[in-house]
Design a protein around this motif. Structure first.
Motif, PDB file in Angstrom:
ATOM      1  N   UNK A   1      37.938   4.316  19.542  1.00  0.00           N
ATOM      2  CA  UNK A   1      37.321   3.741  20.741  1.00  0.00           C
ATOM      3  C   UNK A   1      36.123   4.505  21.278  1.00  0.00           C
ATOM      4  N   UNK A   2      36.100   5.830  21.143  1.00  0.00           N
ATOM      5  CA  UNK A   2      34.977   6.591  21.692  1.00  0.00           C
ATOM      6  C   UNK A   2      33.701   6.286  20.911  1.00  0.00           C
ATOM      7  N   UNK A   3      33.815   6.213  19.601  1.00  0.00           N
ATOM      8  CA  UNK A   3      32.666   5.865  18.764  1.00  0.00           C
ATOM      9  C   UNK A   3      32.184   4.448  19.065  1.00  0.00           C
ATOM     10  N   UNK A   4      33.120   3.547  19.229  1.00  0.00           N
ATOM     11  CA  UNK A   4      32.747   2.156  19.495  1.00  0.00           C
ATOM     12  C   UNK A   4      32.054   2.019  20.847  1.00  0.00           C
ATOM     13  N   UNK A   5      32.534   2.735  21.843  1.00  0.00           N
ATOM     14  CA  UNK A   5      31.891   2.705  23.156  1.00  0.00           C
ATOM     15  C   UNK A   5      30.492   3.312  23.098  1.00  0.00           C
ATOM     16  N   UNK A   6      30.379   4.434  22.397  1.00  0.00           N
ATOM     17  CA  UNK A   6      29.069   5.078  22.270  1.00  0.00           C
ATOM     18  C   UNK A   6      28.067   4.146  21.608  1.00  0.00           C
ATOM     19  N   UNK A   7      28.497   3.433  20.573  1.00  0.00           N
ATOM     20  CA  UNK A   7      27.595   2.527  19.860  1.00  0.00           C
ATOM     21  C   UNK A   7      27.043   1.433  20.755  1.00  0.00           C
ATOM     22  N   UNK A   8      27.759   1.111  21.812  1.00  0.00           N
ATOM     23  CA  UNK A   8      27.309   0.066  22.733  1.00  0.00           C
ATOM     24  C   UNK A   8      26.415   0.606  23.850  1.00  0.00           C
ATOM     25  N   UNK A   9      26.266   1.946  23.925  1.00  0.00           N
ATOM     26  CA  UNK A   9      25.549   2.553  25.052  1.00  0.00           C
ATOM     27  C   UNK A   9      24.366   3.434  24.668  1.00  0.00           C
ATOM     28  N   UNK A  10      24.304   3.921  23.432  1.00  0.00           N
ATOM     29  CA  UNK A  10      23.284   4.920  23.080  1.00  0.00           C
ATOM     30  C   UNK A  10      21.910   4.297  22.898  1.00  0.00           C
ATOM     31  N   UNK A  11      20.889   5.064  23.286  1.00  0.00           N
ATOM     32  CA  UNK A  11      19.498   4.658  23.079  1.00  0.00           C
ATOM     33  C   UNK A  11      18.654   5.917  22.920  1.00  0.00           C
ATOM     34  N   UNK A  12      17.934   5.994  21.815  1.00  0.00           N
ATOM     35  CA  UNK A  12      17.084   7.159  21.550  1.00  0.00           C
ATOM     36  C   UNK A  12      15.655   6.881  22.001  1.00  0.00           C
ATOM     37  N   UNK A  13      15.079   7.872  22.702  1.00  0.00           N
ATOM     38  CA  UNK A  13      13.743   7.755  23.274  1.00  0.00           C
ATOM     39  C   UNK A  13      12.760   8.640  22.502  1.00  0.00           C
ATOM     40  N   UNK A  14      11.475   8.356  22.574  1.00  0.00           N
ATOM     41  CA  UNK A  14      10.483   9.231  21.911  1.00  0.00           C
ATOM     42  C   UNK A  14      10.574  10.661  22.434  1.00  0.00           C
ATOM     43  N   UNK A  15      10.533  11.641  21.508  1.00  0.00           N
ATOM     44  CA  UNK A  15      10.652  13.048  21.918  1.00  0.00           C
ATOM     45  C   UNK A  15       9.883  13.964  20.971  1.00  0.00           C
ATOM     46  N   UNK A  16       8.966  13.414  20.178  1.00  0.00           N
ATOM     47  CA  UNK A  16       8.277  14.202  19.157  1.00  0.00           C
ATOM     48  C   UNK A  16       7.466  15.330  19.797  1.00  0.00           C
TER      49      UNK A  16
END
Length: 374
Positions: free
Chosen positions: A340-355
Protein backbone atom coordinates in the motif's frame (compact mmCIF):
# COMPACT_ATOMS: atom_id res chain seq x y z
CA UNK A 1 1.20 31.12 -26.30
CA UNK A 2 4.29 30.41 -24.17
CA UNK A 3 7.58 31.34 -25.82
CA UNK A 4 10.20 28.60 -26.14
CA UNK A 5 12.62 30.74 -24.15
CA UNK A 6 10.16 30.98 -21.26
CA UNK A 7 9.75 27.20 -20.91
CA UNK A 8 11.44 25.38 -18.03
CA UNK A 9 12.74 21.89 -18.96
CA UNK A 10 13.39 18.98 -16.61
CA UNK A 11 17.03 19.05 -17.68
CA UNK A 12 19.16 21.29 -19.91
CA UNK A 13 21.90 19.08 -21.34
CA UNK A 14 22.75 21.69 -23.98
CA UNK A 15 23.71 24.26 -21.36
CA UNK A 16 25.91 21.68 -19.65
CA UNK A 17 27.56 20.73 -22.96
CA UNK A 18 28.35 24.32 -23.87
CA UNK A 19 30.38 24.63 -20.63
CA UNK A 20 32.68 21.77 -21.67
CA UNK A 21 32.30 21.85 -25.46
CA UNK A 22 35.93 22.51 -26.37
CA UNK A 23 37.20 19.90 -23.92
CA UNK A 24 34.76 17.27 -25.16
CA UNK A 25 35.45 17.89 -28.84
CA UNK A 26 39.18 17.73 -28.17
CA UNK A 27 38.83 14.45 -26.26
CA UNK A 28 36.57 12.83 -28.86
CA UNK A 29 38.89 13.89 -31.67
CA UNK A 30 41.83 12.38 -29.78
CA UNK A 31 39.96 9.08 -29.40
CA UNK A 32 38.85 8.97 -33.03
CA UNK A 33 42.42 9.50 -34.19
CA UNK A 34 43.65 6.75 -31.88
CA UNK A 35 41.28 4.19 -33.49
CA UNK A 36 40.91 2.53 -30.03
CA UNK A 37 37.14 2.53 -29.52
CA UNK A 38 36.18 -0.17 -26.98
CA UNK A 39 37.79 -0.99 -23.60
CA UNK A 40 40.88 1.08 -24.29
CA UNK A 41 43.06 3.42 -22.22
CA UNK A 42 40.28 5.95 -21.52
CA UNK A 43 38.09 3.21 -20.05
CA UNK A 44 40.99 2.09 -17.88
CA UNK A 45 41.65 5.66 -16.74
CA UNK A 46 37.99 6.25 -15.98
CA UNK A 47 37.79 3.02 -13.97
CA UNK A 48 40.80 4.15 -11.93
CA UNK A 49 39.47 7.66 -11.32
CA UNK A 50 35.95 6.46 -10.53
CA UNK A 51 37.37 4.13 -7.88
CA UNK A 52 39.28 7.06 -6.42
CA UNK A 53 36.14 9.22 -6.47
CA UNK A 54 34.18 6.62 -4.53
CA UNK A 55 36.94 5.97 -2.01
CA UNK A 56 36.95 7.45 1.47
CA UNK A 57 38.77 6.91 4.74
CA UNK A 58 36.26 4.26 5.82
CA UNK A 59 36.24 2.12 2.67
CA UNK A 60 38.70 -0.52 1.52
CA UNK A 61 40.30 -0.52 -1.90
CA UNK A 62 37.92 -1.72 -4.59
CA UNK A 63 37.59 -2.09 -8.33
CA UNK A 64 35.49 -0.26 -10.94
CA UNK A 65 34.52 -1.87 -14.23
CA UNK A 66 32.98 0.05 -17.12
CA UNK A 67 30.01 -1.71 -18.73
CA UNK A 68 27.45 -0.87 -21.41
CA UNK A 69 24.65 0.42 -19.16
CA UNK A 70 23.22 0.55 -15.66
CA UNK A 71 21.03 -2.41 -16.54
CA UNK A 72 24.14 -4.28 -17.64
CA UNK A 73 25.78 -3.47 -14.31
CA UNK A 74 22.85 -5.04 -12.47
CA UNK A 75 22.57 -8.28 -14.43
CA UNK A 76 26.35 -8.74 -14.58
CA UNK A 77 26.44 -8.41 -10.78
CA UNK A 78 23.70 -11.00 -10.37
CA UNK A 79 25.43 -13.31 -12.84
CA UNK A 80 28.81 -12.90 -11.10
CA UNK A 81 27.16 -13.86 -7.81
CA UNK A 82 25.67 -16.96 -9.52
CA UNK A 83 22.06 -15.95 -8.91
CA UNK A 84 20.09 -18.59 -10.78
CA UNK A 85 16.64 -19.86 -11.65
CA UNK A 86 14.19 -19.91 -8.72
CA UNK A 87 16.52 -17.99 -6.39
CA UNK A 88 14.82 -15.07 -4.63
CA UNK A 89 16.12 -11.52 -4.62
CA UNK A 90 14.54 -9.00 -2.24
CA UNK A 91 14.03 -5.53 -3.69
CA UNK A 92 11.70 -2.53 -3.84
CA UNK A 93 8.58 -2.25 -6.02
CA UNK A 94 9.06 1.52 -6.35
CA UNK A 95 11.88 1.83 -8.86
CA UNK A 96 12.70 1.88 -12.58
CA UNK A 97 11.88 -1.33 -14.43
CA UNK A 98 15.54 -2.26 -15.01
CA UNK A 99 15.97 -3.15 -11.32
CA UNK A 100 13.44 -5.96 -11.57
CA UNK A 101 14.20 -6.81 -15.19
CA UNK A 102 17.77 -7.73 -14.27
CA UNK A 103 16.54 -10.23 -11.66
CA UNK A 104 14.20 -11.82 -14.19
CA UNK A 105 17.05 -12.13 -16.72
CA UNK A 106 18.62 -14.62 -14.30
CA UNK A 107 15.43 -16.64 -14.00
CA UNK A 108 15.24 -15.54 -10.36
CA UNK A 109 12.19 -14.25 -8.53
CA UNK A 110 11.92 -10.63 -7.33
CA UNK A 111 10.45 -10.49 -3.83
CA UNK A 112 9.03 -7.06 -3.12
CA UNK A 113 9.27 -5.27 0.22
CA UNK A 114 7.14 -2.14 0.58
CA UNK A 115 8.79 1.26 0.90
CA UNK A 116 9.26 3.65 3.79
CA UNK A 117 6.65 6.40 3.54
CA UNK A 118 9.15 9.14 4.38
CA UNK A 119 12.19 8.21 2.26
CA UNK A 120 10.46 6.21 -0.54
CA UNK A 121 13.31 3.68 -0.24
CA UNK A 122 12.85 0.04 0.76
CA UNK A 123 11.51 -0.26 4.31
CA UNK A 124 14.40 -1.99 6.08
CA UNK A 125 12.11 -2.95 8.96
CA UNK A 126 10.11 -5.21 6.64
CA UNK A 127 12.97 -7.04 4.92
CA UNK A 128 13.52 -9.93 7.34
CA UNK A 129 9.91 -11.11 7.19
CA UNK A 130 10.37 -11.76 3.45
CA UNK A 131 13.53 -13.87 3.81
CA UNK A 132 13.09 -17.58 2.97
CA UNK A 133 15.37 -20.55 2.30
CA UNK A 134 15.46 -19.45 -1.36
CA UNK A 135 16.59 -15.89 -0.66
CA UNK A 136 20.07 -15.23 -2.06
CA UNK A 137 20.40 -11.44 -2.20
CA UNK A 138 19.01 -8.01 -1.32
CA UNK A 139 18.92 -5.38 -4.06
CA UNK A 140 18.25 -1.95 -2.49
CA UNK A 141 17.72 1.11 -4.71
CA UNK A 142 18.94 4.57 -3.70
CA UNK A 143 15.87 6.21 -5.18
CA UNK A 144 16.08 9.73 -6.64
CA UNK A 145 19.56 10.12 -5.09
CA UNK A 146 18.70 9.46 -1.43
CA UNK A 147 20.74 6.58 0.03
CA UNK A 148 18.98 3.63 1.66
CA UNK A 149 19.75 2.70 5.25
CA UNK A 150 22.73 0.61 4.21
CA UNK A 151 23.97 -0.07 7.73
CA UNK A 152 20.72 -1.88 8.47
CA UNK A 153 20.65 -3.61 5.08
CA UNK A 154 24.17 -4.92 5.60
CA UNK A 155 23.40 -6.10 9.13
CA UNK A 156 20.44 -8.10 7.83
CA UNK A 157 22.42 -9.49 4.90
CA UNK A 158 25.34 -10.53 7.08
CA UNK A 159 23.12 -12.23 9.65
CA UNK A 160 21.37 -14.26 6.93
CA UNK A 161 24.42 -14.84 4.70
CA UNK A 162 22.95 -12.89 1.76
CA UNK A 163 24.58 -10.90 -1.02
CA UNK A 164 23.86 -7.18 -1.44
CA UNK A 165 23.74 -5.48 -4.85
CA UNK A 166 23.31 -1.71 -4.60
CA UNK A 167 21.36 -0.01 -7.39
CA UNK A 168 23.13 3.35 -7.51
CA UNK A 169 21.77 4.43 -10.90
CA UNK A 170 20.32 7.60 -9.39
CA UNK A 171 22.75 8.19 -6.52
CA UNK A 172 26.22 8.82 -7.98
CA UNK A 173 28.01 10.98 -5.42
CA UNK A 174 25.45 10.56 -2.63
CA UNK A 175 26.81 9.74 0.84
CA UNK A 176 26.01 8.19 4.19
CA UNK A 177 28.17 9.73 6.93
CA UNK A 178 30.83 10.59 4.35
CA UNK A 179 30.79 7.21 2.58
CA UNK A 180 29.65 7.02 -1.06
CA UNK A 181 26.80 4.79 -2.16
CA UNK A 182 28.02 1.75 -4.05
CA UNK A 183 30.75 0.96 -1.53
CA UNK A 184 28.64 -0.92 1.05
CA UNK A 185 27.40 -4.02 -0.79
CA UNK A 186 29.08 -6.86 -2.62
CA UNK A 187 28.65 -4.75 -5.75
CA UNK A 188 27.48 -1.23 -6.57
CA UNK A 189 25.78 -0.64 -9.92
CA UNK A 190 25.87 2.74 -11.67
CA UNK A 191 24.16 4.17 -14.74
CA UNK A 192 25.70 6.88 -16.90
CA UNK A 193 22.60 7.47 -19.02
CA UNK A 194 22.73 11.08 -20.30
CA UNK A 195 20.19 12.41 -17.80
CA UNK A 196 22.01 11.05 -14.74
CA UNK A 197 24.10 13.22 -12.38
CA UNK A 198 27.15 11.73 -14.09
CA UNK A 199 25.94 11.11 -17.62
CA UNK A 200 27.73 10.28 -20.85
CA UNK A 201 26.54 10.90 -24.42
CA UNK A 202 24.92 7.53 -24.92
CA UNK A 203 24.53 4.45 -22.74
CA UNK A 204 27.10 3.52 -20.14
CA UNK A 205 27.45 2.07 -16.67
CA UNK A 206 29.85 0.67 -14.10
CA UNK A 207 30.10 -2.06 -11.48
CA UNK A 208 32.21 -1.53 -8.37
CA UNK A 209 33.29 -4.22 -5.92
CA UNK A 210 35.84 -4.94 -3.19
CA UNK A 211 36.01 -8.61 -4.12
CA UNK A 212 38.86 -9.96 -6.25
CA UNK A 213 36.67 -12.91 -7.25
CA UNK A 214 33.73 -10.78 -8.37
CA UNK A 215 36.08 -8.43 -10.20
CA UNK A 216 37.67 -11.22 -12.21
CA UNK A 217 34.28 -12.77 -12.98
CA UNK A 218 32.73 -9.52 -14.28
CA UNK A 219 35.78 -8.73 -16.41
CA UNK A 220 35.09 -12.05 -18.15
CA UNK A 221 31.29 -11.84 -18.22
CA UNK A 222 31.21 -8.34 -19.75
CA UNK A 223 33.33 -9.62 -22.69
CA UNK A 224 31.56 -12.79 -23.86
CA UNK A 225 33.00 -14.89 -21.04
CA UNK A 226 36.57 -14.20 -22.12
CA UNK A 227 39.63 -12.47 -20.71
CA UNK A 228 41.11 -12.30 -24.21
CA UNK A 229 42.81 -14.26 -26.99
CA UNK A 230 39.46 -15.77 -28.02
CA UNK A 231 39.52 -18.16 -25.10
CA UNK A 232 36.06 -18.41 -23.47
CA UNK A 233 35.71 -20.04 -20.07
CA UNK A 234 31.93 -19.44 -19.79
CA UNK A 235 28.98 -17.99 -21.67
CA UNK A 236 29.04 -14.26 -21.03
CA UNK A 237 27.54 -11.07 -22.39
CA UNK A 238 28.48 -8.14 -24.60
CA UNK A 239 28.41 -5.27 -22.09
CA UNK A 240 31.47 -3.05 -22.55
CA UNK A 241 31.98 0.68 -22.03
CA UNK A 242 33.33 2.39 -25.14
CA UNK A 243 36.24 4.84 -25.27
CA UNK A 244 34.26 7.91 -26.33
CA UNK A 245 31.82 7.55 -23.44
CA UNK A 246 34.72 7.01 -21.03
CA UNK A 247 36.41 10.15 -22.36
CA UNK A 248 33.26 12.20 -21.75
CA UNK A 249 32.85 10.70 -18.28
CA UNK A 250 36.43 11.62 -17.33
CA UNK A 251 35.69 15.26 -18.16
CA UNK A 252 32.41 15.31 -16.25
CA UNK A 253 33.61 13.28 -13.24
CA UNK A 254 36.00 16.10 -12.32
CA UNK A 255 32.99 18.43 -11.99
CA UNK A 256 30.54 16.03 -10.34
CA UNK A 257 30.85 17.13 -6.71
CA UNK A 258 30.34 20.76 -7.71
CA UNK A 259 27.35 19.87 -9.90
CA UNK A 260 25.82 17.87 -7.04
CA UNK A 261 26.40 20.84 -4.72
CA UNK A 262 24.44 23.00 -7.18
CA UNK A 263 21.61 20.47 -7.28
CA UNK A 264 21.46 20.47 -3.48
CA UNK A 265 21.38 24.27 -3.42
CA UNK A 266 18.44 24.25 -5.82
CA UNK A 267 16.68 21.57 -3.78
CA UNK A 268 17.13 23.59 -0.58
CA UNK A 269 15.54 26.60 -2.27
CA UNK A 270 12.59 24.45 -3.34
CA UNK A 271 12.28 23.18 0.25
CA UNK A 272 12.10 26.69 1.65
CA UNK A 273 9.42 27.70 -0.86
CA UNK A 274 7.25 24.57 -0.87
CA UNK A 275 7.52 22.91 2.54
CA UNK A 276 4.19 24.30 3.76
CA UNK A 277 2.12 23.24 0.70
CA UNK A 278 3.53 19.81 -0.37
CA UNK A 279 5.58 16.99 1.10
CA UNK A 280 9.21 17.72 0.19
CA UNK A 281 11.99 15.09 -0.12
CA UNK A 282 13.41 13.67 3.09
CA UNK A 283 17.10 13.77 3.99
CA UNK A 284 17.85 11.97 7.28
CA UNK A 285 20.72 13.14 9.48
CA UNK A 286 24.07 11.96 8.14
CA UNK A 287 22.72 11.39 4.62
CA UNK A 288 23.72 13.51 1.61
CA UNK A 289 21.08 13.42 -1.13
CA UNK A 290 22.40 13.82 -4.69
CA UNK A 291 18.98 14.98 -6.02
CA UNK A 292 19.00 13.15 -9.29
CA UNK A 293 15.32 14.03 -9.00
CA UNK A 294 13.57 16.50 -6.73
CA UNK A 295 10.32 14.70 -5.99
CA UNK A 296 7.41 16.17 -4.10
CA UNK A 297 4.23 14.45 -2.93
CA UNK A 298 0.70 15.78 -2.96
CA UNK A 299 -2.81 14.33 -3.17
CA UNK A 300 -3.34 17.06 -5.78
CA UNK A 301 -0.47 15.78 -7.95
CA UNK A 302 -2.39 15.64 -11.23
CA UNK A 303 -3.73 19.17 -10.78
CA UNK A 304 -0.22 20.46 -10.05
CA UNK A 305 1.23 18.71 -13.09
CA UNK A 306 -1.46 20.10 -15.41
CA UNK A 307 -1.02 23.62 -14.06
CA UNK A 308 2.75 23.46 -14.49
CA UNK A 309 2.35 22.19 -18.05
CA UNK A 310 0.01 25.07 -18.89
CA UNK A 311 2.78 27.44 -17.77
CA UNK A 312 5.43 25.72 -19.90
CA UNK A 313 7.07 23.96 -16.94
CA UNK A 314 8.12 20.33 -17.29
CA UNK A 315 7.44 17.76 -14.58
CA UNK A 316 7.46 13.95 -14.63
CA UNK A 317 5.82 11.23 -12.58
CA UNK A 318 8.53 8.79 -11.44
CA UNK A 319 6.84 6.26 -11.16
CA UNK A 320 3.12 6.00 -12.01
CA UNK A 321 2.84 2.22 -11.54
CA UNK A 322 4.81 0.23 -8.95
CA UNK A 323 6.56 -2.89 -10.23
CA UNK A 324 4.15 -5.43 -8.76
CA UNK A 325 1.27 -3.90 -10.78
CA UNK A 326 3.11 -3.66 -14.12
CA UNK A 327 1.56 -5.65 -16.97
CA UNK A 328 4.90 -7.32 -17.69
CA UNK A 329 5.01 -8.71 -14.14
CA UNK A 330 1.44 -9.93 -13.81
CA UNK A 331 2.80 -13.48 -13.72
CA UNK A 332 4.22 -12.72 -10.26
CA UNK A 333 0.64 -12.89 -8.97
CA UNK A 334 0.62 -9.78 -6.79
CA UNK A 335 -2.56 -7.70 -6.64
CA UNK A 336 -3.36 -4.12 -5.77
CA UNK A 337 -3.38 -3.54 -2.02
CA UNK A 338 -0.49 -5.82 -1.05
CA UNK A 339 2.10 -3.00 -1.05
CA UNK A 340 0.00 0.00 0.00
CA UNK A 341 2.77 2.53 0.69
CA UNK A 342 4.22 2.10 -2.80
CA UNK A 343 0.79 2.31 -4.36
CA UNK A 344 -0.05 5.50 -2.48
CA UNK A 345 3.28 7.06 -3.40
CA UNK A 346 2.70 6.28 -7.08
CA UNK A 347 -0.49 8.32 -6.95
CA UNK A 348 1.18 11.35 -5.32
CA UNK A 349 4.78 11.76 -6.53
CA UNK A 350 5.86 14.46 -8.98
CA UNK A 351 9.44 15.29 -9.95
CA UNK A 352 10.33 18.92 -10.66
CA UNK A 353 13.27 20.41 -12.62
CA UNK A 354 16.39 20.54 -10.42
CA UNK A 355 19.36 20.40 -12.82
CA UNK A 356 22.57 22.15 -11.66
CA UNK A 357 22.46 25.04 -14.13
CA UNK A 358 18.83 25.89 -13.38
CA UNK A 359 18.48 29.62 -12.54
CA UNK A 360 17.01 30.44 -9.14
CA UNK A 361 14.45 32.65 -10.83
CA UNK A 362 13.12 29.54 -12.57
CA UNK A 363 12.91 27.65 -9.28
CA UNK A 364 10.93 30.51 -7.79
CA UNK A 365 8.60 30.50 -10.79
CA UNK A 366 7.96 26.76 -10.42
CA UNK A 367 7.24 27.22 -6.71
CA UNK A 368 4.97 30.22 -7.34
CA UNK A 369 2.91 28.23 -9.85
CA UNK A 370 2.56 25.32 -7.41
CA UNK A 371 1.60 27.59 -4.54
CA UNK A 372 -1.01 29.44 -6.61
CA UNK A 373 -2.39 26.11 -7.87
CA UNK A 374 -2.91 24.89 -4.30
Amino acid sequence: MIKQTDMIPMLDLKKEFLEIEAEVIGKVTEILKSTRYVLGPHVEQFEKEFSQFLSSSNTNNFYSMGVASGTGALFLSLAALSIKKDDEVITTPFTFFATVESILYMGAKPVFVDIDDKTLNIDVNKIEEKITKKTRAILPVHLFGLPCDMDRVMDIANSHNLYVIEDCAQSTGALINGRRTGTFGDTGCFSFYPSKNLGCYGDGGAVVTKSDTIYERILSLRNHGSRGNYIHTEVGFNSRLDEIQAGVLLIKLARLDEKNRMRRENANLYNSLLKDVVKCPAEPDGYTHSYHQYTIRSPHRDKIKETLSNEGISSVVYYPIPMHLQEALKGQGLKRGVLPVSEQAASEVLSLPVYPEMPQVSIRKVADVIRSCL
